[in-house]
Design an enzyme around this catalytic site. Structure first.
Site, PDB file in Angstrom:
ATOM      1  CB  SER A  64      34.986  56.067  48.813  1.00 12.70           C
ATOM      2  OG  SER A  64      33.840  55.324  48.461  1.00 12.70           O
ATOM      3  CE  LYS A  67      33.102  53.543  52.122  1.00 15.62           C
ATOM      4  NZ  LYS A  67      32.907  54.106  50.771  1.00 15.62           N
ATOM      5  CB  SER A 128      36.224  51.496  49.745  1.00 19.48           C
ATOM      6  OG  SER A 128      35.598  52.758  49.649  1.00 19.48           O
TER       7      SER A 128
END
Length: 435
Positions: A64, A67, A128
């Site tokens: 993640s 991102k 997230s």
């Protein structure tokens, strides 16, 4: 440092081999901090100078932390007026399914419901939210597949060299329920080196410092006061009042998948000094992936930056005994030198005793005999006070590599003497040399 760029077209077999090749004996790696991870780096966020590193060029999974690139492109689109925070997005079937899929990090989004860009951005950065990230990719580029193209182009623009972006969220493509972006393979993974994650973080903080206001938020309610109210808890456990609290920590992004392990790009600021740290696939004492260890290992890096690195300060008298230089043909024989501020540089404690500075005169100010020539104006640049460093510093971007120096000025003006005075001096010098 020049590296080979890994692009999206790499075969799955090669990627898998590269990922496995770093999984050997990584415990207590050869870095100053002996960090326990597959790769790590510590960078001064102001200068881009690398303070500590291990396996920093290896292409590895980032989960993640992907991102962060989505954040950059969203903030850039806002900055350029292409989208607004108040723009609304109506949830597509793909986003609905992935935002509500069991086992994935998310803020639940309702099918057919409209959400603002700001709501989706906060859900992505704080909680997230994978569905929120995919929604934002559709807002910016029309589809996630087109957004992935933008991600890879932007990576090159930012000077990244070891990267592969295949979706906007950081999920493994095979976890996307068959809805991975067009142009990518079901087995593709987001992969970036530790140094290039630090490069992305450097640009994100420099270009859009407001990102820290959101990434540093410990908790925030999503759609507070509605029947969709949801308390978003930041995935960063180094924020205030959290289990691994670290003073000054305010970002940036965690990541966890079976492929990438536990990853974290952190940042903290103390007394006007900010560092960026990256941990890829943190390990515990038994060499096993550990969610907690990404914060423990980050603490090691940041502690070294704040405690093991100090600010050395140098003044002009550290380089010259007398802060004056003789001037040829001037009304005065000398000019006094000065600097606006001392030369300050952060360096490891063990290097401070060996550090030194040199005063280098600007050759353009000298006559053919190597003398300063009148007239000289007050404030005119005479030269530079330069740090002498036996160790070559490394930076995350080649263009950030520069000498550490400050300009040395004339503290006063020296007018040119008239013809009669100059002639008398020349005659005196002639007879002085003769006898």
């Amino acid at each position: 440092m020049k590296k080979v760029r890994f692009k999206q077209s790499l075969s799955v077999a090669i990627i898998s081999f590269m990922g496995l090749s770093s999984m050997g004996d990584t415990a207590f790696a050869a870095s100053k901090t002996k960090v326990n991870a597959d790769a790590a780096i510590l960078v001064n966020a102001d200068t881009g100078k690398i303070v500590d590193k291990y396996n920093e060029d290896q292409l590895l999974g980032i989960a993640s932390m992907t991102k962060m690139m989505t954040e950059y492109l969203v903030l850039e689109a806002i900055d350029k007026g292409k989208i607004k925070w108040t723009d609304t997005y109506t949830v597509s079937d793909k986003v609905y399914q992935l935002a509500n899929a069991p086992g994935l990090s998310n803020v639940p989004l309702r099918s057919g419901e409209a959400y603002t860009v700001k709501e989706l951005y906060e859900a992505m950065v704080i909680k997230s939210g994978n569905g929120a990230a995919i929604a934002l990719s559709e807002v910016v580029a029309g589809s996630e597949g087109e957004f992935v193209k933008l991600m890879n182009v932007k990576a090159e623009d930012l000077g990244m060299e070891n990267y592969q972006f295949v979706n906007s969220s950081g999920l493994s493509n095979y976890d996307m329920l068959g809805m991975h972006p067009e142009g990518t393979d079901v087995n593709d993974e987001n992969m970036v080196s530790a140094e290039d994650m630090a490069t992305l973080a450097y640009h994100l903080i420099k270009d859009y410092p407001e990102v820290l206001e959101t990434s540093g938020a410990n908790y925030k309610y999503f759609r507070k006061g509605t029947d969709e109210e949801y308390l978003m808890k930041n995935t960063n456990a180094m924020l205030k009042d959290r289990s691994y609290y670290y003073k000054g920590a305010d970002g940036l992004k965690t990541g966890t998948t079976p492929f990438a392990g536990s990853t974290f790009t952190g940042t903290a600021e103390r007394d006007g000094v900010r560092y960026i740290s990256v941990i890829l696939d943190a390990k515990d004492q038994y060499g096993q992936p550990s969610s907690a260890e990404r914060f423990i290992q980050t603490r090691k890096l940041l502690d070294y930056g704040f405690n093991g690195v100090q600010t050395a300060q140098f003044n002009l008298d550290d380089a010259v005994k007398e802060k004056t230089l003789p001037v040829k043909d001037g009304k005065e024989f000398k000019v006094k030198l000065t600097v606006d501020k001392p030369l300050k540089v952060r360096m490891p404690k063990e290097e401070m005793d060996h550090a030194n500075v040199s005063f280098n005169v600007d050759e353009g100010k000298l006559n053919e005999n190597g003398e300063l020539q009148a007239p000289i104006e007050k404030g005119e640049k005479i030269g530079e006070l330069v740090l002498l460093n036996n160790k070559k510093d490394e930076y995350i971007l080649d263009e950030l590599d520069q000498e550490t120096k400050v300009v040395v000025y004339a503290a006063s003006s020296v007018e040119k003497a008239n013809w009669f005075v100059r002639s008398a001096r020349n005659i005196g010098e002639f007879f002085g040399k003769l006898f």
